[in-house]
Every structure is written in C-alpha cells, then in structure tokens.
Motif scaffolding. Sequence first.
Motif, short mmCIF file in Angstrom:
data_model
loop_
_atom_site.label_atom_id
_atom_site.label_comp_id
_atom_site.label_asym_id
_atom_site.label_seq_id
_atom_site.Cartn_x
_atom_site.Cartn_y
_atom_site.Cartn_z
N LEU A 1 13.06 -0.17 4.23
CA LEU A 1 13.32 1.20 3.73
C LEU A 1 13.40 1.23 2.21
O LEU A 1 12.91 2.16 1.57
CB LEU A 1 14.62 1.73 4.34
CG LEU A 1 14.57 2.03 5.85
CD1 LEU A 1 15.95 2.34 6.39
CD2 LEU A 1 13.62 3.21 6.11
N GLN B 1 3.06 1.46 9.09
CA GLN B 1 2.40 1.99 10.29
C GLN B 1 1.57 0.91 10.98
O GLN B 1 1.37 0.95 12.18
CB GLN B 1 1.47 3.15 9.91
CG GLN B 1 2.22 4.43 9.59
CD GLN B 1 1.30 5.51 9.03
OE1 GLN B 1 0.09 5.33 8.98
NE2 GLN B 1 1.88 6.62 8.63
N LEU C 1 -6.62 -4.33 4.23
CA LEU C 1 -6.38 -3.12 5.05
C LEU C 1 -6.76 -1.87 4.28
O LEU C 1 -7.49 -1.01 4.78
CB LEU C 1 -4.90 -3.06 5.48
CG LEU C 1 -4.47 -1.77 6.18
CD1 LEU C 1 -5.16 -1.63 7.54
CD2 LEU C 1 -2.95 -1.73 6.39
N GLN D 1 7.63 5.03 -3.03
CA GLN D 1 7.47 6.49 -3.12
C GLN D 1 8.04 7.02 -4.43
O GLN D 1 7.46 7.92 -5.05
CB GLN D 1 8.16 7.17 -1.93
CG GLN D 1 7.78 8.63 -1.79
CD GLN D 1 8.46 9.28 -0.60
OE1 GLN D 1 9.54 9.84 -0.72
NE2 GLN D 1 7.83 9.21 0.55
N GLN E 1 9.87 0.83 0.80
CA GLN E 1 9.07 2.04 1.05
C GLN E 1 9.51 3.18 0.13
O GLN E 1 8.67 3.85 -0.49
CB GLN E 1 9.26 2.45 2.51
CG GLN E 1 8.20 3.40 3.03
CD GLN E 1 8.43 3.70 4.50
OE1 GLN E 1 8.79 4.80 4.84
NE2 GLN E 1 8.24 2.72 5.37
N THR F 1 3.50 4.50 3.30
CA THR F 1 3.83 4.13 4.67
C THR F 1 2.68 3.42 5.40
O THR F 1 2.82 3.08 6.56
CB THR F 1 4.21 5.38 5.49
OG1 THR F 1 3.12 6.31 5.41
CG2 THR F 1 5.47 6.03 4.99
N THR F 2 1.57 3.20 4.72
CA THR F 2 0.39 2.64 5.39
C THR F 2 0.69 1.28 6.04
O THR F 2 0.34 1.05 7.20
CB THR F 2 -0.77 2.51 4.38
OG1 THR F 2 -1.08 3.82 3.89
CG2 THR F 2 -2.01 1.92 5.03
N VAL G 1 -9.41 1.10 5.06
CA VAL G 1 -9.02 2.49 5.39
C VAL G 1 -9.35 3.45 4.24
O VAL G 1 -9.35 4.65 4.42
CB VAL G 1 -7.54 2.62 5.79
CG1 VAL G 1 -7.22 1.80 7.02
CG2 VAL G 1 -6.60 2.25 4.65
N THR G 2 -9.56 2.94 3.07
CA THR G 2 -9.99 3.66 1.85
C THR G 2 -8.95 4.58 1.21
O THR G 2 -9.05 4.85 0.03
CB THR G 2 -11.30 4.49 2.06
OG1 THR G 2 -11.02 5.54 2.97
CG2 THR G 2 -12.44 3.64 2.55
N ALA G 3 -7.99 5.07 1.95
CA ALA G 3 -6.91 5.85 1.32
C ALA G 3 -5.59 5.37 1.90
O ALA G 3 -5.50 5.13 3.11
CB ALA G 3 -7.09 7.33 1.58
N ALA H 1 4.75 10.76 -3.42
CA ALA H 1 4.32 10.92 -2.03
C ALA H 1 2.89 11.42 -2.02
O ALA H 1 2.63 12.59 -1.79
CB ALA H 1 5.25 11.89 -1.30
N SER H 2 1.97 10.53 -2.30
CA SER H 2 0.58 10.94 -2.39
C SER H 2 -0.31 9.84 -1.79
O SER H 2 0.20 8.84 -1.29
CB SER H 2 0.21 11.18 -3.86
OG SER H 2 -1.08 11.74 -3.94
N PHE H 3 -1.61 10.06 -1.84
CA PHE H 3 -2.55 9.08 -1.31
C PHE H 3 -3.35 8.46 -2.46
O PHE H 3 -3.63 9.13 -3.46
CB PHE H 3 -3.49 9.73 -0.31
CG PHE H 3 -2.80 10.03 1.00
CD1 PHE H 3 -2.84 9.11 2.04
CD2 PHE H 3 -2.10 11.20 1.17
CE1 PHE H 3 -2.19 9.36 3.23
CE2 PHE H 3 -1.44 11.46 2.36
CZ PHE H 3 -1.49 10.54 3.39
N PHE H 4 -3.68 7.21 -2.28
CA PHE H 4 -4.36 6.45 -3.34
C PHE H 4 -5.57 5.72 -2.76
O PHE H 4 -5.58 5.37 -1.58
CB PHE H 4 -3.39 5.44 -3.96
CG PHE H 4 -2.13 6.09 -4.49
CD1 PHE H 4 -2.07 6.53 -5.81
CD2 PHE H 4 -1.04 6.31 -3.66
CE1 PHE H 4 -0.93 7.16 -6.28
CE2 PHE H 4 0.10 6.95 -4.13
CZ PHE H 4 0.15 7.37 -5.44
N SER H 5 -6.56 5.49 -3.60
CA SER H 5 -7.74 4.72 -3.19
C SER H 5 -8.01 3.65 -4.24
O SER H 5 -7.83 3.91 -5.44
CB SER H 5 -8.96 5.63 -3.08
OG SER H 5 -8.77 6.61 -2.09
#
Lengths: 425, 295
Positions: free
Chosen positions: B105, B221, B207, B112, B108, B217-218, B211-213, B117-121
């Motif tokens: 926790l 999961q 990984l 964050q 994680q 939490t990736t 999954v590219t993005a 709280a966003s997505f990254f590539s």
Amino acid sequence: MRIAVKALGAALVLVAVGACGSSGGGGASASSTLVVGEFNPFSGPDASFGLEMAGGCVPAIRLINAGGGVLGHQLSCVQEDTRGDPADAVPAAQKMMATETSLVGVLGPSSDEALATAPLLNQGHVPMFVDTGQAAFNHTGDAYFWRVTPADDVKGYALALWAHKAGYTRAAAVFGNDAGAQSDVPTLVKAFTRLGGTIAYNKPFALGQSSYRTEIENILATHPQVIFTEVDPQTGATFLSELQQLHGLLPVIGTEVTLQAPWLKAVGGAIGPAAMARYFQGMQPYAPPSGPAWQAYNKSLLGSAAQVPKPSQWSSDPYSMTYYDGVNVMALAMIAAKSTSPAVFNPYITKVTEPGPGKKVVDTFAAGQAALRAGHQIQYVGAGGPIVFNHWHNSTGAFEAAKYANGTITLVGSVSAAQIAAISR
Amino acid sequence: MNTLLPAIGFGLVTASILAVAGVGFTLQFGVTNILNLAYGDIMTAAAFVAYLVTSAGVSVWLALVAGAAFGGVFSVVLNRALYTPFVRHGTRLFGMIIVTISVSLIVQNGLQAIFGASFFSLNMPRPAPIHVAGMVFTTVQFAIIGIAVAAMLLVHLLLRYTKLGKAMRATASDPELARNCGIATDRVIDLAWALSGTLCGLAGVILVMNVTAFTDTTGSQFLIPVVAVAVLGGIGQPYGAMLGALIIGIASEVAAAVISPDYKNVVAFVILVIVLLARPQGILSEIATRKEVAA
C-alpha cells in the motif's frame, strides 16, 4: 485477551452508534460550514473519478462562497474516498454520516459502489447527485437519489444511432466484464439490430490482462467495420495497440468513459495521436462548452488550480459540469426551502430545476439566489444544460459524438433525445 | 481449431511474462520464507523507473536494465531495512504477510503521490509485426519471449552449476543445516533478494512494454496470476513456476479462444484448483511441503 475482546466490542458499539446516529438530515448549526461530500474513488484503479469530481465541486463552491454562501453558511467540498470498492465504501459512507455533522449532500456514488451505498445514503437522508449509470436505478424509489447523467443502458442507444448515421452495418462489441460496461450492451445490440446492423462479435472482456491477441484474432474473423467499446484505460490501450501492431486499426466508437482524460492519455500514448484522431470517436452526454453557465463554470474552474490539479482538463468534461450543477442545485434548493436541513430542502431540488410558466431561467448560483430573494420561482439551467427529472429522479438528455485531435476533444455531431426516445420504445 | 493454434502461440507471450515474475516471486519465498505481497508494486515501481529513463530519451533496452537493477537494489534494501528487523523480532509468516501488504500500500500510494493517478507509456518505437506459422507477433513480443528464455536459462545455470546456486538451494531447503555446514546464509539471503528483485524489476518492465499503458496499480493487478503460477508450480520451486507459467499462460489464451475472453482467469484458476486437489503442494512440491511445516 479479554481486554482486547472488550476493546473490540466497545469499538464496534461506537461504530454502530455512529452509524445509527448518522442521519444527515439534521441541517447545520448557525454559521457553520456546510459540507458537500465528494463520495467517489480518490485512490485505486478509478482514482481519476475523484479528480474529475473535484473539477466540478470546487468551482461551484468557490462561486457560492464568493456570493455570500447559503443562508449565512460557507460551503466546502470534502473528499470521501471510497477506493472504488464497496468493502471500503460502506464504512466510508457510515463514517462520513457519523462525523460530518454539517453534511448537506454528496456528489456520487459512482458505479463502483452505488449499489452498496446509495441505500445507506438514502436511509441517512443525504441528497446524492450520483454519477453511477447503473440501470438498477432507472426506476428507483429513493427520495434522496438524483441523477443528471444518462443511465448506462441509454448509452447503448446513442452508440448504435451514431454508428448507423456513419453507415456502419457490421460491428464488434468490446465491453469489459464489469457491471457498468455490460449494462450498455443489451440496448446497443437491440438498437443496432433494429437499425439493420449486425453485432458480429459480442463477448465480455476480462479487464487488465497482459494481452488480447486471441480476442483480436476472433474479432477480426467476424469482419467488423467498427468496434464499439467501453473498457478501462489500461485494457483499451493494450487491446487497441495490439490491434494496431498486428493488423491495423478499425474505426472505434466508445462511450463517455473513452472521452475521459485517463482513457485518452492511456490509449493516445499507446496508439499515437494520429491514429486517435483518425480512428476514434466517443459518445458522451451533450454538454457543449459554450453559453453563460459554462463560461461561469469554466472561469471558476480555471481559477481553482490550487485545489484542482491541471483544471483545464475538466473544461469540457460533461461529468465535471454536472457535479458543478449538482452543488448549485442543492444550494439553490436550500435557499428556496429556507433551510439547510436535507429533509426539508430535498423536495425543492425539482422545484428549482423543472421548467414552468412564469419561472425565471437562471444559469448561475448568483442569478438564482438573486431571483429567489426577489420572490421569483426559478429554473436552473446549468453548465450541463437543462435538468428535467422524471418520476424516478433521472434526467437524460441528448448525446454528442466527439473526436480527440491535437490534444482537445472536438464535437463532430450529436444524437438527439428524441432519437433516443424513438429507438428505445 | 483455426483459433486454437494461434491461442497457444499467443499464450507463450503471456507465459513468458508470468515465468519471469513467477520465478522471482517463488525464489524469494523459497529462500527467504517471506511471502512478499508487495512484489507486484515493486514491479510497478521498476516500470516507473523505466518510464523515467525512456522519457529522458534513453533506449527502452537500457531502461529494461535500469528497471531490473532498481528491482534488485530496492528488494535488498527493503529486506534489510524492514523485513529483517521484523523477522528478528519474531514476526511469523502471517505477520510478515501483513507487513508486506502494508509495504504494498505504501509503495502504491507513494507512486500515486509522485506520478499522479494517470496512465503512462514507455517512450519506445512502435513494434513491427512478424508472421510466424500463421500467427502474427510483434518484435517486442519476440523480444519478451527471448528475454524470458534467457532469464530462465540463467536462473537454471545459477541454481544448478554455481556455488551460490547450490547455497541458495541449501538455504531454501534447510537454513539451519546450511548455516551449520558453513554457508553464509545471511549473504545468500541478500543475494536471493537481489536476484529475485532483479527478476521482479525485469518482469515489471516487460509487462508494461507489452500492455503499453500502465498506472500505479498495474503490477498489483498482475500479482494474482503470479501467485497462482508460484502455487501451481509448488511454492519455492523455480522450475515449478516456469511450468506453472506455461500452463496458466496457454490455458488462459485457449479459454479466450474456445470459450470466452471473460473466462480467461476463471479457466486458469480452475486448472490451479484441479491440480492442487491432486497435488496439494503443487506440481513440484519438495520445498513447498517443508515451508508448510515451517509456517
């Protein structure tokens, strides 16, 4: 051991007492700050929901407080993190109702936790402007439930109508196996079939997988012209980037989830901005970023950078706009009812939003407050457009189709409320 | 049938990522006796390190090395600074699980807080498709399979043919006996954290390449299938984890092809349950039996 058991028992009693005494209907003591709970995920996979909510709540509160507040009270937005999980959301709701003595209403819950928490909030007499789209609430009898965004199943009609308008007759439905996404599918299939189309592939997707290659092969074997979708950002990015890398993209029409900043960032990063602009369109509730209500919202939003990170990302977000409207409606209902007690002002929510002869149409809190003080009845038309609640406190309007190009969402067309009503019969 | 063969082929890519992650996870538990449920979050942290490296314009392959190195160093430090003091104070298996959940926790939420709280590539070139035996892969997917095979081979060579590998196996089997035989078990445990952490970091980066993005939490999961792979193979058994990864990776893709994508995880876990009913300690069960007794 016995002491520990006693302590645990005492803690449980305290929690129970807190929960029992959690009615939010008590109103507020003189001049105390009234609390609007932002009851949504602020952490976990759906943490972006909370940020989107703050993008509506904070600008509304700023304007209300700048206008002198409500009946002598200032307002504040307080984050109540549900973590997007009913197991966390239920105690969060109980704690919020037990500890926020000046709670006058909440924004939320979302689809993640609505089924578990909406009954609790209703029982606690807490007005809630929900952002869940679950069809289970289409005919709810909960008096404190208010929904100004379309139910999920309505989105299915909008997607089908837009694809039909674009000339597509064969489609694949790529929806997550979560309840929210799956609730779009029956109406999508019904409407697209009724319009002469065929849904050639329709299987729920397991979310968050490391790959969707097998699914892609199965989808392509059905030769779709277009893909309908609602999946989480990471799944969308993995699926569409693999499709692009392995075979090339197809046109994609997504629900409003796919027009939200996290989805656009994840998928845009994965397939590239040129492909996003060329292949992707999303449908969302029609809330054009124009007009005096939107201008007031946007000006206050852009001035909220201290509390809302990168506020401009919510400028054309219909959900942020409806949260903004939700706060304004509650505030105006309090003034109309001359009470901050939810049990008293809750029935006034329809009175300040429904149209009627002789009513003064207002598009900001300040205008509504002035009209009410002058003895007028009002109809609030907010940043998200007119709000007309039906018998079950649901208000549904038109949908717009938008594409994402050069970092901005651009309107490309719309589906009217009348078209949706016709296909849904 | 025409979708079955490609599904098996595609399952190899999933199995490759699971194998790298699963072997690291099971090796960690086998040698150190700590079921580290923060493993998925360390994978994510390594992915963010790779993200920072590629954002600076450096090649994704160097970012892969940086992510793996971070995983190794972070794991050693985590063990030294946090886990070992708890173990020295007598915290048992269940207590340590709670500690690792707390770390999960913290990591994680820390990620964050830092990245939002966003997505990254990862900033990497778009991979090209390669057609093999009626199936289409990408260059990145081939690279992932190659990385996994190389990593598994190295782990095999290390465990079988080096003194360190033998010392690790001895420590995993019976730490007290290993210590009495003159093995510096503390050092071995440090090196086990470094090796398993490196595999953890490597798994995190491959990984997110696939999954590219990704978001904070990736990795967490992804932890459930990783644990499933470890349990299926026999917890503490690197070779079992490799086999478990193959079974779960291929079974989930075949399920998506033959039944429904919705049942990807379900079928994999049904297989897990059936195998465990027949062999409660997993496919390769030698150490798992011992650990159960120790716990």
